[in-house]
Design an enzyme around this catalytic site. Structure first.
Site, PDB file in Angstrom:
ATOM      1  N   SER A 132       0.868  -1.171   0.000  1.00 55.42           N
ATOM      2  CA  SER A 132       0.000   0.000   0.000  1.00 55.42           C
ATOM      3  C   SER A 132       0.899   1.213   0.000  1.00 55.42           C
ATOM      4  O   SER A 132       2.085   1.100   0.302  1.00 55.42           O
ATOM      5  CB  SER A 132      -0.861  -0.005   1.263  1.00 55.42           C
ATOM      6  OG  SER A 132      -1.749   1.078   1.258  1.00 55.42           O
ATOM      7  N   ARG A 381      -0.517  -4.340  -6.667  1.00 54.06           N
ATOM      8  CA  ARG A 381      -1.728  -4.958  -6.102  1.00 54.06           C
ATOM      9  C   ARG A 381      -2.919  -4.229  -6.661  1.00 54.06           C
ATOM     10  O   ARG A 381      -2.866  -3.015  -6.875  1.00 54.06           O
ATOM     11  CB  ARG A 381      -1.676  -4.841  -4.564  1.00 54.06           C
ATOM     12  CG  ARG A 381      -2.817  -5.487  -3.815  1.00 54.06           C
ATOM     13  CD  ARG A 381      -2.703  -6.994  -3.812  1.00 54.06           C
ATOM     14  NE  ARG A 381      -3.652  -7.607  -2.890  1.00 54.06           N
ATOM     15  CZ  ARG A 381      -4.872  -8.006  -3.219  1.00 54.06           C
ATOM     16  NH1 ARG A 381      -5.301  -7.861  -4.454  1.00 54.06           N
ATOM     17  NH2 ARG A 381      -5.675  -8.525  -2.312  1.00 54.06           N
ATOM     18  N   THR A 417      -7.164   1.658   4.633  1.00 52.26           N
ATOM     19  CA  THR A 417      -6.695   0.894   5.777  1.00 52.26           C
ATOM     20  C   THR A 417      -7.523   1.183   7.016  1.00 52.26           C
ATOM     21  O   THR A 417      -7.887   0.266   7.763  1.00 52.26           O
ATOM     22  CB  THR A 417      -5.215   1.212   6.063  1.00 52.26           C
ATOM     23  OG1 THR A 417      -4.493   1.159   4.841  1.00 52.26           O
ATOM     24  CG2 THR A 417      -4.623   0.226   7.034  1.00 52.26           C
ATOM     25  N   CYS A 578      -0.570  -7.429 -16.670  1.00 48.59           N
ATOM     26  CA  CYS A 578       0.000  -8.172 -15.556  1.00 48.59           C
ATOM     27  C   CYS A 578       1.304  -7.517 -15.132  1.00 48.59           C
ATOM     28  O   CYS A 578       2.207  -7.368 -15.951  1.00 48.59           O
ATOM     29  CB  CYS A 578       0.267  -9.623 -15.955  1.00 48.59           C
ATOM     30  SG  CYS A 578       1.107 -10.532 -14.647  1.00 48.59           S
ATOM     31  N   CYS A 603       3.994 -14.743 -10.283  1.00 47.85           N
ATOM     32  CA  CYS A 603       2.789 -14.046  -9.824  1.00 47.85           C
ATOM     33  C   CYS A 603       3.025 -13.312  -8.513  1.00 47.85           C
ATOM     34  O   CYS A 603       3.626 -13.867  -7.595  1.00 47.85           O
ATOM     35  CB  CYS A 603       1.670 -15.064  -9.674  1.00 47.85           C
ATOM     36  SG  CYS A 603       0.104 -14.369  -9.140  1.00 47.85           S
ATOM     37  N   CYS A 606      -1.583 -10.009  -7.357  1.00 50.37           N
ATOM     38  CA  CYS A 606      -2.254  -8.707  -7.397  1.00 50.37           C
ATOM     39  C   CYS A 606      -3.725  -8.834  -7.741  1.00 50.37           C
ATOM     40  O   CYS A 606      -4.487  -7.934  -7.431  1.00 50.37           O
ATOM     41  CB  CYS A 606      -1.556  -7.765  -8.372  1.00 50.37           C
ATOM     42  SG  CYS A 606      -1.857  -8.138 -10.099  1.00 50.37           S
ATOM     43  N   CYS A 609      -5.474  -9.856 -13.192  1.00 45.85           N
ATOM     44  CA  CYS A 609      -5.907 -10.661 -14.332  1.00 45.85           C
ATOM     45  C   CYS A 609      -7.324 -11.169 -14.124  1.00 45.85           C
ATOM     46  O   CYS A 609      -8.144 -11.153 -15.030  1.00 45.85           O
ATOM     47  CB  CYS A 609      -4.956 -11.830 -14.564  1.00 45.85           C
ATOM     48  SG  CYS A 609      -4.703 -12.877 -13.125  1.00 45.85           S
TER      49      CYS A 609
END
Lengths: 634, 264
Positions: A132, A381, A417, A578, A603, A606, A609
């Site tokens: 984040s 992300r 958050t 991606c 990978c 995130c 996709c």
């Protein structure tokens, strides 16, 4: 609204819910969806590929697509699972899950009750999959752990300067942040959220919460009455081709009176639960953005701890939502956290969020900060953009959804958050009263707790999200970004969201892409290796890795669709969106045509996709626990 | 009637397994700004892959009832307890945490660790020590050999196959020229190489059970070991950046370029 009729089959051997389903759309609302459905049945148009329906190389081997009870290689394998009971099981060790765990134990200690709380987390250590910006509003933390400072919470950088600008290719137009606008950051802290989550984990362990990092919740378990019984962790030791290895072992079942699902944005179990319990029938589909982030150690002379910079505009055009952040952290060395967010409702399939990010760093105002510095981390992300309109039903028998999974992010503030933590706390409080109620007569084996939703509606989360609900949708106009800013300036600043109307989103992100032939390819500059970098070296910095010999966890419902649809119509947008280079179209060994290669080891979890695939053919499932990125304080 | 010695070995054999907590192999290492070492704070750590193989081998021996007890040992600060727990979850019976922290831990190397293991082997009356052949952070490949020397025990290093036959250990070693098979008498030290076995996963039920298994804390001083180092790290640097290569069209160009670079 769309009405989906789901057909659910339960496998008697391994309790997996198998969902082939037939969707019937109401035409008035779902023209776009109808186009997507029609596209699946159109004969594939040939652009640069030829393919034969009988020779599509096998890509997907995962048991969620090819069930094991029909697979001869699994005959006679011991499929019994060890089971254990807890009072509450929490899926996901992020801010929401850990806040819920901490709150539960605080209440248990306060009322002198015994409560077994287990948290399962797919990352190898708490905080390793957390990414984040982040600018934390400490409201929820002040409620959860008022003495956080004495306990050493890593909130080391109060915001000292707040800057906002519109960028053009060469210039930077500063925009004043008037008090009252959601992006005003006075009183907030710049944090490395991974470290904050790690600290929350330590607080939770001290209170007696059982934390199990390295174990992913792979399956939701149901009682016979249909309520949620708990979860099962992932099986281990399945080979790449889907067959059992010598080290095969079943996952474990954790049963609970109530299960809290805090998987973060676009969780894979939440996706199943939406279908299972029809949780999305009265809300808009969730819309998303992808956030890419890097950590840089910069030249000390350029370092201004506490400075918060945001920008919109270049390099995105006015109709593509997105912007950047650059935060100067005060953690010992001259560290900045910077990143770029691109709304996933973009229309041009040639757009690459990663390359937009790299390109943005070359803007003169950004380069001046980064020159002479060193990049030390990278990650990405997806995040929620749907806000108030996209909040689904949050409770169902046996479970509740918390945090970014249902999505409580305040989009104009770019903060989620504090609301995630608060939702976890409210879930804990309502669950605790229900569990410890001695006179409770529950209709279902798993507890149904509608009080959670009521508590949320009375809390500051609801007021906050309601007030900003129209800002993000206001970007869907001809003037795009400028229309949105105008709307915010006029309506939000004066009315603070009290206007009586609620604007709608544009529909599913995956349905927004235009065919490649209608769009112009974007010329991105080559990375220079000092400010901008190539994809593979960036992925290496995320520390991501997975056990190589396991079925790819990016499963395709139909292996032939990528080449037939995504490549043919949209020129393979997954190779561009991606952020980890998982998807590659490579020529077939026979020479004629292309095939999709899935580099599952890269990978970074995130979920972009699963969100943006125009054919909605990709289904992200959780890989073996402890696989994925190894973020350190991202 | 089995010879007495054989019965002693199989019925009460105790195996010591060393496990080291190292930075995970997939993580990109960063040198600390003061050049004294690498950044470890908050970085993902895991059990050294060769140590996992060592634990697996010991547990396999126990499952075949050839040894009675597997003891997992690790040297380091509080965090190594996680690594010992993983070994316990894989099947070890109990753990020993040798507490070394701060400056001592930064300078802890094969010589001190082998002294610790030698002392523990005597104290615990171990019959077999299985270690990983090397750690992936320092790549020393010395601890097993030094431990054997200190104890005056035979060693079977780079083991790709271990079989217990009567009171002898048949070890197939991976060497430069191929495979070498040796027979060594117990007690002995074995170091595990990659092809020895495939380690099992530490599954969640086993992690939960492992919480009940004992881990004993011991200080090096209690074992009579001095952990001060004879080595001083002067500085740590990143390897030089690899320069990009140049493609040439003809052999003539190649020779020219090599001459330019002063190579020929």
């Amino acid at each position: 609204m769309c009405n989906c009729m789901g057909m659910v089959l339960s496998c008697s051997v391994c309790d997996v819910i198998v969902l082939p389903f037939i969707c019937i759309f109401k035409a008035r609302r779902c023209i776009r969806a109808l186009k997507a459905v029609r596209a699946e049945h159109v004969a594939p148009q040939v652009y640069s590929t030829r393919w034969s329906s009988s020779t599509v190389p096998r890509i997907t081997t995962h048991y969620t697509v090819y069930p094991r009870d029909k697979d001869p290689r699994w005959e006679g394998m011991e499929m019994e699972r060890f089971a254990d009971e807890a009072d509450v099981v929490i899926v996901g060790g992020g801010p929401a899950g850990l806040s819920a765990a901490i709150r539960l134990k605080q209440l248990a200690n306060q009322h002198e009750k015994e409560l077994r709380v287990c948290v399962v987390e797919k990352a190898s250590q708490i905080g390793a999959h957390t990414l984040s910006g982040a600018c934390l509003e400490p409201t929820a933390l002040n409620e959860l752990i008022p003495d956080w400072k004495e306990r050493g919470a890593p909130l080391n950088t109060p915001v000292t300067e707040d800057k906002f600008a519109i960028l053009t290719e060469k210039y930077r137009i500063p925009v004043p942040i008037l008090p009252g606008l959601p992006m005003n950051n006075h009183g907030n802290y710049l944090v490395r959220l991974g470290h904050f989550v790690r600290w929350l984990g330590e607080q939770a362990e001290e209170l007696g919460v059982e934390l199990y990092p390295g174990y992913a919740a792979a399956e939701v378990l149901f009682h016979e009455d249909g309520s949620v019984k708990g979860i099962a962790t992932n099986d281990v030791g399945i080979g790449k081709d889907g067959s059992p290895k010598d080290v095969f072992e079943r996952g474990m079942e954790l049963h609970a009176k109530v299960t809290l699902f805090g998987e973060g944005c676009h969780g894979h179990l939440a996706k199943q639960l939406y279908k299972q319990f029809n949780l999305r029938e009265n809300c808009e589909p969730q819309t998303y953005a992808i956030g890419l982030k890097e950590l840089w150690v910069i030249d000390e002379k350029k370092w201004r701890p506490g400075r918060t910079e945001h920008s919109v505009g270049w390099p995105l055009n006015r109709n593509t939502y997105g912007g950047s952040f650059l935060y100067h952290l005060n953690e010992g060395e001259p560290l900045v956290a910077l990143g770029f967010v691109v709304g996933l409702d973009y229309t041009n399939p040639y757009l690459s969020p990663f390359r937009e990010f790299q390109r943005w760093k070359h803007h003169p105002s950004i380069m001046s900060t980064l020159e002479g510095g060193n990049r030390i981390a990278y990650g990405a992300r997806a995040l929620n953009e749907g806000g108030f309109q996209s909040i689904p039903k949050l409770t169902f028998p046996g479970g509740m959804l918390i945090g970014c999974s249902p999505g409580f992010m305040n989009v104009p503030k770019i903060k989620g958050t504090h609301t995630a933590m608060k939702s976890g706390m409210l879930a804990a409080e309502t669950a605790f009263s229900k569990i410890t109620d001695e006179n409770l007569q529950s209709e279902t084996a798993g507890l149904y707790i509608p009080e959670y939703k009521e508590a949320l509606e009375k809390s500051w989360i609801w007021k906050e999200l309601y007030a900003v609900r129209n800002i993000r949708p206001s970007f869907h106009n001809y003037f795009g970004l400028y229309g949105g800013m105008l709307y915010t300036g006029i309506f939000y600043w004066f009315l603070r969201g009290k206007e009586p109307w609620t604007l709608k989103h544009n529909g599913l992100d995956s349905a927004q892409l235009k065919p490649a032939k209608d769009c112009a390819p974007i010329e991105y500059p080559k990375p220079d290796g000092k400010i901008s970098f190539d994809l593979l070296s960036s992925v290496a910095l995320s520390g991501t890795n997975h056990e190589h010999d396991q079925p790819p966890h990016l499963t395709l419902k139909d292996d032939s669709v990528p080449v037939a649809q995504n490549l043919a119509i949209y020129d393979g947008p997954e190779q561009r969106f991606c952020p980890a280079g998982v998807y590659e179209y490579v020529p077939l060994e026979t020479g004629d045509g292309m095939r999709l290669q899935i580099n599952a080891q890269n990978c970074v979890h995130c979920k972009t996709c699963d969100i943006k695939d125009p054919s909605q053919n990709i289904n992200w499932v959780v890989p073996e626990g402890s696989g994925g990125p190894a973020y350190n304080g991202m | 009637m089995l010879p007495l010695r054989f019965r002693r070995v199989t019925m009460s054999a105790r195996v010591l397994v060393g496990v080291k907590r190292v930075i995970d192999y997939a993580v990109k290492i960063r040198v600390k700004p003061d050049r004294t070492g690498v950044v470890t704070d908050g970085v993902k750590h895991s059990m050294n892959p060769f140590c996992e193989i060592a634990v697996e081998e010991a547990v396999k021996l126990k499952e075949k009832k050839l040894v009675k007890e597997v003891v997992a040992v690790s040297c380091g600060p509080q965090q190594v307890q996680e690594t010992i727990r993983t070994a316990l979850a894989m099947g070890a019976d109990r753990g020993i945490h040798v507490e070394v922290s701060g400056k001592d831990y930064e300078t802890l190397g094969p010589l001190q660790v082998s002294k610790i293991f030698a002392a523990l082997a005597k104290k615990e009356q171990a019959d077999l020590i299985i270690l990983g052949k090397q750690a992936i952070d320092d790549d020393c490949n010395q601890t097993g050999q030094m431990t054997a020397a200190l104890l005056d025990w035979p060693q079977g290093t780079f083991a790709s196959e271990v079989t217990l036959e009567a009171d002898k250990l048949k070890v197939v070693r991976e060497i430069d020229g191929g495979l070498e098979t040796i027979k060594i008498k117990l007690p002995a030290v074995v170091t595990a190489d990659l092809r020895l076995n495939t380690p099992r996963y530490a599954t969640l039920p086993n992690i939960m059970k492992a919480k009940k298994k004992k881990i004993v804390n011991v200080k090096p001083a209690d074992l009579g070991v001095d952990v001060s180092s004879r080595l001083e790290v002067l500085k740590v640097d990143e390897p030089p950046q690899r320069q990009s290569g140049v493609k040439v069209e003809t052999v003539h160009d190649l020779v020219e370029k090599l001459k330019e670079a002063g190579r020929i």
